[in-house]
Scaffold this motif. Sequence first.
Motif, PDB file in Angstrom:
ATOM      1  N   SER A  38      -9.042   1.229  13.253  1.00 12.89           N
ATOM      2  CA  SER A  38      -7.896   1.022  12.386  1.00 12.89           C
ATOM      3  C   SER A  38      -6.852   2.114  12.613  1.00 12.89           C
ATOM      4  CB  SER A  38      -8.357   1.034  10.924  1.00 12.89           C
ATOM      5  OG  SER A  38      -7.305   0.669  10.083  1.00 12.89           O
ATOM      6  N   LYS A  40      -3.201   3.432  11.046  1.00 11.83           N
ATOM      7  CA  LYS A  40      -2.243   3.343   9.940  1.00 11.83           C
ATOM      8  C   LYS A  40      -0.819   3.340  10.481  1.00 11.83           C
ATOM      9  CE  LYS A  40      -5.393   3.628   6.690  1.00 11.83           C
ATOM     10  NZ  LYS A  40      -5.756   2.476   5.907  1.00 11.83           N
ATOM     11  N   ASP A  44      -1.894   1.910   3.433  1.00 16.14           N
ATOM     12  CA  ASP A  44      -2.671   0.669   3.335  1.00 16.14           C
ATOM     13  C   ASP A  44      -1.771  -0.554   3.188  1.00 16.14           C
ATOM     14  OD1 ASP A  44      -1.850   0.900   0.684  1.00 16.14           O
ATOM     15  OD2 ASP A  44      -3.819   0.427  -0.146  1.00 16.14           O
ATOM     16  N   ASN A  49      -5.625  -3.165  13.101  1.00 13.41           N
ATOM     17  CA  ASN A  49      -6.998  -2.996  13.577  1.00 13.41           C
ATOM     18  C   ASN A  49      -7.045  -3.480  15.017  1.00 13.41           C
ATOM     19  OD1 ASN A  49      -7.995  -2.107  11.064  1.00 13.41           O
ATOM     20  ND2 ASN A  49      -8.270  -4.216  10.379  1.00 13.41           N
ATOM     21  N   LYS A 146      -2.396  -6.002   9.525  1.00 11.19           N
ATOM     22  CA  LYS A 146      -2.673  -6.309   8.129  1.00 11.19           C
ATOM     23  C   LYS A 146      -1.446  -5.943   7.312  1.00 11.19           C
ATOM     24  CE  LYS A 146      -6.656  -7.199   7.306  1.00 11.19           C
ATOM     25  NZ  LYS A 146      -7.353  -8.496   7.272  1.00 11.19           N
TER      26      LYS A 146
END
Length: 151
Positions: A38, A40, A44, A49, A146
């Motif tokens: 993962s 960043k 979040d 990923n 994500k």
Amino acid sequence: MIFGNINQAERYAFLPEELKAVFAYVQEHDLLSFAEGSHKINGDAFFVNVNEYDTVAREDRFWEAHKAYIDVHVMLQGQEIIDVNFIDNMQLGEYKAENDFQALDGEAKASVQLKAGDFLVCYPEDAHRTGVIADEACHLKKAIFKIKLVK
């Protein structure tokens, strides 16, 4: 679901800024050089990923969906089939909030084949089964961005 190719990102100018940020990130970074795991981008709220795995037979894969994040699968190397359906057509299994994983069971409504440069956007209502053999079994590398949904 939205299926396309990252090399035609200008065709998707109508999409939300969050999705256009994925296209920009892919164009500005050498994701093939990223290690698995993962990474960043914006805490979040927005991260990627990077995964590597071998494609396998359909019956050896599982269905999933997510409630808290939009998935944007971007194929970097190799190819796979991703089966898709809507969660309303599926049998819901356990939801694990800690990793935003909704288990599902059911049949494919459609399938897409991702090759290098192709992407698939999966929203919370989109069930997907990744890692299915396309033309022949292969090792692949892909990025799954994500994007956290605002609630």
